[in-house]
Each structure stands twice: as structure tokens, then as C-alpha cells.
Design an enzyme around this catalytic site. Structure first.
Site, PDB file in Angstrom:
ATOM      1  N   ARG A 104       1.478  -1.003  -7.170  1.00  0.00           N
ATOM      2  CA  ARG A 104       1.331   0.330  -6.601  1.00  0.00           C
ATOM      3  C   ARG A 104       1.858   1.374  -7.590  1.00  0.00           C
ATOM      4  O   ARG A 104       3.023   1.303  -8.005  1.00  0.00           O
ATOM      5  CB  ARG A 104       2.109   0.416  -5.289  1.00  0.00           C
ATOM      6  CG  ARG A 104       1.640   1.604  -4.464  1.00  0.00           C
ATOM      7  CD  ARG A 104       2.610   1.999  -3.416  1.00  0.00           C
ATOM      8  NE  ARG A 104       2.893   0.947  -2.438  1.00  0.00           N
ATOM      9  CZ  ARG A 104       3.341   1.206  -1.224  1.00  0.00           C
ATOM     10  NH1 ARG A 104       3.527   2.429  -0.833  1.00  0.00           N
ATOM     11  NH2 ARG A 104       3.624   0.232  -0.404  1.00  0.00           N
ATOM     12  N   THR A 123       1.119   8.042  -7.588  1.00  0.00           N
ATOM     13  CA  THR A 123      -0.012   8.256  -6.663  1.00  0.00           C
ATOM     14  C   THR A 123       0.051   7.337  -5.445  1.00  0.00           C
ATOM     15  O   THR A 123      -0.643   7.570  -4.452  1.00  0.00           O
ATOM     16  CB  THR A 123      -1.345   7.972  -7.380  1.00  0.00           C
ATOM     17  OG1 THR A 123      -1.365   6.577  -7.738  1.00  0.00           O
ATOM     18  CG2 THR A 123      -1.507   8.821  -8.628  1.00  0.00           C
ATOM     19  N   ASP A 170      10.078  -9.760   2.854  1.00  0.00           N
ATOM     20  CA  ASP A 170       9.182  -9.720   1.688  1.00  0.00           C
ATOM     21  C   ASP A 170       8.681 -11.129   1.412  1.00  0.00           C
ATOM     22  O   ASP A 170       9.450 -12.022   1.024  1.00  0.00           O
ATOM     23  CB  ASP A 170       9.941  -9.175   0.477  1.00  0.00           C
ATOM     24  CG  ASP A 170       9.011  -8.963  -0.697  1.00  0.00           C
ATOM     25  OD1 ASP A 170       8.836  -7.806  -1.105  1.00  0.00           O
ATOM     26  OD2 ASP A 170       8.440  -9.953  -1.210  1.00  0.00           O
ATOM     27  N   ASP A 209       9.295 -12.576  -2.177  1.00  0.00           N
ATOM     28  CA  ASP A 209      10.703 -12.944  -2.398  1.00  0.00           C
ATOM     29  C   ASP A 209      11.056 -14.221  -1.655  1.00  0.00           C
ATOM     30  O   ASP A 209      11.798 -15.057  -2.156  1.00  0.00           O
ATOM     31  CB  ASP A 209      11.634 -11.812  -1.934  1.00  0.00           C
ATOM     32  CG  ASP A 209      11.689 -10.680  -2.952  1.00  0.00           C
ATOM     33  OD1 ASP A 209      11.353 -10.916  -4.119  1.00  0.00           O
ATOM     34  OD2 ASP A 209      12.073  -9.563  -2.561  1.00  0.00           O
TER      35      ASP A 209
HETATM   36  N1  URA Z   1       4.650  -7.244   2.166  1.00  0.00           N
HETATM   37  C1  URA Z   1       5.621  -8.110   2.516  1.00  0.00           C
HETATM   38  O1  URA Z   1       5.950  -9.015   1.758  1.00  0.00           O
HETATM   39  N2  URA Z   1       6.218  -7.953   3.714  1.00  0.00           N
HETATM   40  C2  URA Z   1       5.869  -6.971   4.573  1.00  0.00           C
HETATM   41  O2  URA Z   1       6.442  -6.889   5.662  1.00  0.00           O
HETATM   42  C3  URA Z   1       4.848  -6.092   4.186  1.00  0.00           C
HETATM   43  C4  URA Z   1       4.255  -6.243   2.979  1.00  0.00           C
END
Ligand code: URA
Length: 209
Positions: A104, A108, A200, A203
Site C-alpha cells: 500500500r 495515496t 495480522d 505475522d
Molecule cells: N489483514 C490481516 O492480516 N488482518 C486483518 O484483520 C485485516 C487485514
């Protein structure tokens, strides 16, 4: 929501709940994701075309049915999509694999492509995009935009978790893309995370936090 397939099999729901727990270890999370992806592959491939194949059983000749796995491409959105790939390939080992890398842009906030590698002859193939989380939908939309230029026969999108915002965004941009998910959670938070979610996904799969 006509093009959304909620995979609510008890085994899928059970494993997903185990994965959501914050104290699930990296190896537990990865193992469960692998198992869950295999179960989801079962649903996603439900309408795959079959070919008649003549075979010999120990007793006689018969015409059996087989899928042509090579016509299927699993496209992983890096990096978390790779966590789903292995489970999918367990059941369709002949499938081809493509990768899309997007980040990302901090100014922007638009997705920018840094990697794109697909098999040849995409116009003969059915695509299944894999990414554990369909959150804002921005990466999914960017990946579908790019893939559609290669004119595959069909595109499906598989995630573990999504939310109303992610579904609405992807369906608005690409109403023809069927979404397969194990759960539709409550909402996105202000940082683009799904609530209650599982944190995440990248992760948690790779143990990077
Ligand atoms: N990406 C992720 O890894 N977790 C989320 O909750 C949203 C996007």
C-alpha cells in the site's frame, strides 16, 4: 450477497475458532490453516468440470471421471496467501500457482504491484485467488483487475475471514467473482483490521511479531 459462499462446516468452524485464539502458537496456527485450506478446497472445487477417462481396474475396463488439475491456477496474494496454498495443493497437486505482490502506497493508500508471475496460457485456466483476509478489499480488487487482463476462464476468491465492508467493495468492483469464506465478521476497524478477526494473518503464519 448472492455470490458469497459461507463455508460453515463444523470442522471448518472449529478449526477457525482455534486459530483466532491469541495464544495459538505459530506452529499451531500454521497447521490449522493448512487443514482448513484443504477443507475449503473441497468446497471451492465443487463445480470443477470432470473429464471421462478410460482406466483398467483389476477386473475390467471402465470410464472414470477426473478433474484436470493443470487447468486450475491458485493465485496467492503475497505474503499471507502462501499460508493457504499448501492446503489447497494437498487436494489438487497438479494445479499451477501464480503470485501477486502488492503493497500500500503510504501517500495515496492505493495498492502498488511489486511482483506478478503467472503460468502461461491463462485464457485456458480457472483462477482461485487465495488470501486469508478480505478486509478493505483493495488488494483483492487490484489483483482481480490485473488478472482479468489475462482473460482467465473464471476467477474465484478464497479467504478465511471477511467483513461486510470487504465483501461490498469486492462485489461492487467485480460482481462476477465468487467469494468463499469461513466467516463474515462484524466490521473493519480504523486501521483496516477485521473485528473480532484473528489479528495480522501474515505475522501469525510466519511468526514475525
Ligand atoms: N489483514 C490481516 O492480516 N488482518 C486483518 O484483520 C485485516 C487485514
Amino acid at each position: 450477497m448472492s455470490n458469497v459462499h459461507l463455508i460453515d462446516h463444523p470442522l471448518v468452524q472449529h478449526k477457525l475458532t482455534l486459530m483466532r485464539r491469541k495464544d495459538a502458537s505459530t506452529s499451531t496456527f500454521r497447521t490449522l490453516l493448512n487443514e482448513l485450506s484443504t477443507l475449503m478446497a473441497y468446497e471451492v472445487t465443487r463445480d470443477m468440470p470432470l473429464q471421462d477417462v478410460e482406466i483398467e481396474t483389476p477386473l475390467e475396463t471402465m470410464t472414470g471421471k477426473m478433474i484436470d488439475g493443470k487447468k486450475l491456477v491458485f493465485v496467492s496474494i503475497l505474503r499471507a496467501g502462501n499460508g493457504i496454498l499448501e492446503g489447497m495443493l494437498n487436494v489438487v497437486p497438479g494445479a499451477r500457482v501464480g503470485h501477486v505482490g502488492l503493497y500500500r502506497d503510504p501517500k495515496t493508500l492505493e495498492p502498488v504491484e511489486y511482483y506478478f508471475k503467472m503460468p502461461q496460457e491463462m485464457e485456458e485456466r480457472d483462477v482461485v485467488i487465495v488470501d486469508p483476509m478480505l478486509a478493505t478489499g483493495n488488494s483483492a480488487i487490484a489483483a482481480v483487475n490485473r488478472l482479468k487482463k489475462l482473460k482467465p476462464k473464471s476467477i474465484k476468491f478464497v479467504c478465511l475471514l471477511t467483513c461486510p465492508e470487504g465483501i461490498a467493495a469486492l462485489q461492487k468492483a467485480h460482481p462476477d467473482v465468487a467469494i468463499y469464506t469461513a466467516a463474515i465478521d462484524r466490521q473493519l476497524n480504523e486501521h483496516g483490521y477485521i473485528l473480532p478477526g484473528l489479528g495480522d494473518a501474515g505475522d501469525r503464519i510466519f511468526g514475525t511479531k
